[in-house]
Design a protein around this motif. Structure first.
Motif, PDB file in Angstrom:
ATOM      1  N   GLU A 127       0.841  -1.196   0.000  1.00 32.85           N
ATOM      2  CA  GLU A 127       0.000   0.000   0.000  1.00 32.85           C
ATOM      3  C   GLU A 127       0.878   1.249   0.000  1.00 32.85           C
ATOM      4  OE1 GLU A 127      -3.713  -1.770   2.699  1.00 32.85           O
ATOM      5  OE2 GLU A 127      -2.460  -0.140   3.448  1.00 32.85           O
ATOM      6  N   PHE A 128       0.455   2.240  -0.775  1.00 33.25           N
ATOM      7  CA  PHE A 128       1.115   3.544  -0.754  1.00 33.25           C
ATOM      8  C   PHE A 128       0.107   4.602  -0.347  1.00 33.25           C
ATOM      9  CE2 PHE A 128       2.129   7.598  -2.869  1.00 33.25           C
ATOM     10  CZ  PHE A 128       3.330   7.878  -2.223  1.00 33.25           C
ATOM     11  N   ASN A 129       0.345   5.266   0.786  1.00 36.87           N
ATOM     12  CA  ASN A 129      -0.522   6.352   1.247  1.00 36.87           C
ATOM     13  C   ASN A 129      -0.122   7.648   0.554  1.00 36.87           C
ATOM     14  OD1 ASN A 129      -1.749   4.611   3.175  1.00 36.87           O
ATOM     15  ND2 ASN A 129      -0.065   4.981   4.586  1.00 36.87           N
ATOM     16  N   PHE A 130      -1.087   8.349  -0.014  1.00 38.85           N
ATOM     17  CA  PHE A 130      -0.793   9.605  -0.694  1.00 38.85           C
ATOM     18  C   PHE A 130      -0.428  10.723   0.289  1.00 38.85           C
ATOM     19  CE2 PHE A 130      -3.337   7.338  -3.867  1.00 38.85           C
ATOM     20  CZ  PHE A 130      -2.529   7.486  -4.976  1.00 38.85           C
ATOM     21  N   LEU A 131      -0.824  10.563   1.558  1.00 37.72           N
ATOM     22  CA  LEU A 131      -0.493  11.531   2.606  1.00 37.72           C
ATOM     23  C   LEU A 131       0.208  10.811   3.749  1.00 37.72           C
ATOM     24  CD1 LEU A 131      -3.907  13.463   2.680  1.00 37.72           C
ATOM     25  CD2 LEU A 131      -1.830  14.122   1.452  1.00 37.72           C
ATOM     26  N   ASN A 132       0.901  11.567   4.608  1.00 44.63           N
ATOM     27  CA  ASN A 132       1.546  10.982   5.781  1.00 44.63           C
ATOM     28  C   ASN A 132       0.470  10.590   6.788  1.00 44.63           C
ATOM     29  OD1 ASN A 132       4.261  11.200   4.999  1.00 44.63           O
ATOM     30  ND2 ASN A 132       4.346  13.331   5.632  1.00 44.63           N
ATOM     31  N   PHE A 133       0.096   9.324   6.797  1.00 44.88           N
ATOM     32  CA  PHE A 133      -1.025   8.881   7.618  1.00 44.88           C
ATOM     33  C   PHE A 133      -0.596   8.725   9.073  1.00 44.88           C
ATOM     34  CE2 PHE A 133      -3.782   5.420   9.291  1.00 44.88           C
ATOM     35  CZ  PHE A 133      -4.971   6.129   9.249  1.00 44.88           C
ATOM     36  N   GLY A 134      -1.350   9.369   9.978  1.00 41.53           N
ATOM     37  CA  GLY A 134      -1.069   9.252  11.394  1.00 41.53           C
ATOM     38  C   GLY A 134      -1.499  10.489  12.149  1.00 41.53           C
ATOM     39  N   THR A 135      -1.174  10.529  13.427  1.00 39.69           N
ATOM     40  CA  THR A 135      -1.438  11.698  14.269  1.00 39.69           C
ATOM     41  C   THR A 135      -0.155  12.056  15.004  1.00 39.69           C
ATOM     42  OG1 THR A 135      -2.195  10.282  16.092  1.00 39.69           O
ATOM     43  CG2 THR A 135      -3.880  11.168  14.601  1.00 39.69           C
ATOM     44  N   GLY A 136      -0.009  13.343  15.339  1.00 41.20           N
ATOM     45  CA  GLY A 136       1.177  13.792  16.032  1.00 41.20           C
ATOM     46  C   GLY A 136       1.352  15.289  15.912  1.00 41.20           C
ATOM     47  N   PRO A 137       2.503  15.814  16.347  1.00 41.40           N
ATOM     48  CA  PRO A 137       2.749  17.252  16.276  1.00 41.40           C
ATOM     49  C   PRO A 137       2.748  17.750  14.833  1.00 41.40           C
ATOM     50  CG  PRO A 137       4.764  16.046  16.815  1.00 41.40           C
ATOM     51  CD  PRO A 137       3.650  15.073  16.924  1.00 41.40           C
ATOM     52  N   LYS A 138       2.421  19.025  14.666  1.00 48.93           N
ATOM     53  CA  LYS A 138       2.256  19.596  13.330  1.00 48.93           C
ATOM     54  C   LYS A 138       3.514  19.490  12.481  1.00 48.93           C
ATOM     55  CE  LYS A 138      -1.457  22.879  14.355  1.00 48.93           C
ATOM     56  NZ  LYS A 138      -1.873  24.304  14.338  1.00 48.93           N
ATOM     57  N   TYR A 139       4.694  19.609  13.125  1.00 51.50           N
ATOM     58  CA  TYR A 139       5.915  19.618  12.326  1.00 51.50           C
ATOM     59  C   TYR A 139       6.181  18.284  11.634  1.00 51.50           C
ATOM     60  CZ  TYR A 139       8.578  17.032  15.892  1.00 51.50           C
ATOM     61  OH  TYR A 139       9.044  16.087  16.757  1.00 51.50           O
ATOM     62  N   LYS A 140       5.504  17.219  12.068  1.00 44.43           N
ATOM     63  CA  LYS A 140       5.633  15.928  11.393  1.00 44.43           C
ATOM     64  C   LYS A 140       4.663  15.779  10.220  1.00 44.43           C
ATOM     65  CE  LYS A 140       7.785  12.909  14.800  1.00 44.43           C
ATOM     66  NZ  LYS A 140       8.776  12.353  13.883  1.00 44.43           N
ATOM     67  N   LYS A 141       3.733  16.715  10.061  1.00 39.03           N
ATOM     68  CA  LYS A 141       2.841  16.776   8.896  1.00 39.03           C
ATOM     69  C   LYS A 141       1.990  15.518   8.718  1.00 39.03           C
ATOM     70  CE  LYS A 141       6.014  19.847   6.456  1.00 39.03           C
ATOM     71  NZ  LYS A 141       6.793  20.103   5.219  1.00 39.03           N
ATOM     72  N   TYR A 142       1.535  14.932   9.828  1.00 36.84           N
ATOM     73  CA  TYR A 142       0.660  13.776   9.747  1.00 36.84           C
ATOM     74  C   TYR A 142      -0.768  14.190   9.391  1.00 36.84           C
ATOM     75  CZ  TYR A 142       4.232  10.886  12.010  1.00 36.84           C
ATOM     76  OH  TYR A 142       5.380  10.198  12.298  1.00 36.84           O
ATOM     77  N   LYS A 143      -1.500  13.259   8.739  1.00 33.90           N
ATOM     78  CA  LYS A 143      -2.899  13.467   8.378  1.00 33.90           C
ATOM     79  C   LYS A 143      -3.730  12.301   8.907  1.00 33.90           C
ATOM     80  CE  LYS A 143      -1.830  17.128   5.983  1.00 33.90           C
ATOM     81  NZ  LYS A 143      -2.198  18.484   6.463  1.00 33.90           N
ATOM     82  N   ARG A 144      -4.888  12.628   9.471  1.00 40.22           N
ATOM     83  CA  ARG A 144      -5.780  11.581   9.995  1.00 40.22           C
ATOM     84  C   ARG A 144      -6.497  10.823   8.883  1.00 40.22           C
ATOM     85  NH1 ARG A 144      -7.035  12.404  15.558  1.00 40.22           N
ATOM     86  NH2 ARG A 144      -8.895  11.119  15.284  1.00 40.22           N
ATOM     87  N   LEU A 145      -6.582  11.418   7.693  1.00 38.18           N
ATOM     88  CA  LEU A 145      -7.280  10.814   6.558  1.00 38.18           C
ATOM     89  C   LEU A 145      -6.330  10.750   5.372  1.00 38.18           C
ATOM     90  CD1 LEU A 145     -10.086   9.911   5.305  1.00 38.18           C
ATOM     91  CD2 LEU A 145     -10.314  12.284   4.556  1.00 38.18           C
TER      92      LEU A 145
END
Length: 243
Positions: A127-145
């Motif tokens: 699988e390849f996620n088009f966005l950085n999937f996850g949660t965390g501090p903003k500087y890590k640029k994670y996305k919940r969706l």
């Protein structure tokens, strides 16, 4: 001690004290950033159930894959080395069926055929996620969706009742979307078409007098399913953006 030397010594002591305060302050800031990162951990593995519907394209259905929808369900397991890539294994059950009476074209001699088959599918996908999937501090640029695409390989065992059993190599391909409900709980939806290298998943073959082969056959099946997975086993947490 000479007054000038004493004054210089006092200045040096004050400078050293100020530098020590600044160093302690910088250490506190770094520790705080690490604490924030640790507050939203990323996990390596996830596991959970899958449930949805299945469909078929083949000798007695050449148009709508969900003309006769079946039930699909099973389990999935993922390994997440980072927030963009995942390796997934699945074990699924699916039912497929079809009826030539629903087709606009006719079979030779006007024969009418129908079937029902049960499938056991085991495979692995990347699988390849088009966005950085996850949660965390903003500087890590994670996305919940995040939407993602998937490609893999596997095997299927198809039982068509009195028409026999077939085993085939399959290539699943498709895409989906995943949403992080909580830190360790994910909801997903995935649609895949699965190319079978056998013409006997439906127990029917060579209906038009054309001999089938490894790469020349008509049987495909589809799985559209929701997944609910739980994450475990923490990944290494770093206090800087690396992905």
């Amino acid at each position: 001690m000479h007054p000038l030397i004493s004054y210089i010594a006092q200045l040096c002591h004050r400078s050293a004290a100020a530098a020590s305060v600044r160093a302690r302050g910088l250490a506190c800031i770094v520790a705080a950033l690490c604490a924030l990162a640790a507050g939203a951990q990323q996990y390596r593995f996830e596991i959970g159930p899958a449930l949805g519907m299945s469909g078929y394209l083949g000798d007695v259905n050449n148009s709508n894959v969900f003309k006769h929808p079946g039930i699909a369900g099973g389990a999935v397991f993922r390994y997440n080395p980072n927030s963009r890539w995942a390796l997934k294994a699945n074990l699924l059950y699916a039912s497929i069926s079809g009826n030539s009476a629903d087709m606009q074209s006719q079979l030779p001699a006007g024969q009418l055929l129908d079937f029902k088959s049960s499938l056991i599918d085991f495979g692995g996908q990347v699988e390849f996620n088009f966005l950085n999937f996850g949660t965390g501090p903003k500087y890590k640029k994670y996305k919940r969706l995040s939407p993602y695409m998937v490609l893999g390989m596997g095997a299927v065992v198809a039982s068509a009742g009195d028409r026999g059993t077939a085993v085939s190599f399959v290539i699943p391909m498709g895409g989906g979307v995943k949403f992080k409900l909580k830190e360790r709980l994910n909801l997903g939806f995935e649609f895949t078409m699965r190319k079978a290298f056998s013409d006997k998943l439906d127990g029917l073959s060579d209906l038009y007098g054309v001999k089938h082969g490894m790469a020349k056959n008509t049987d495909w099946y589809a799985v559209a399913a929701f997944t609910l997975t739980y994450e475990f086993s923490k990944r290494c947490v770093k206090c800087h953006y690396v992905e």
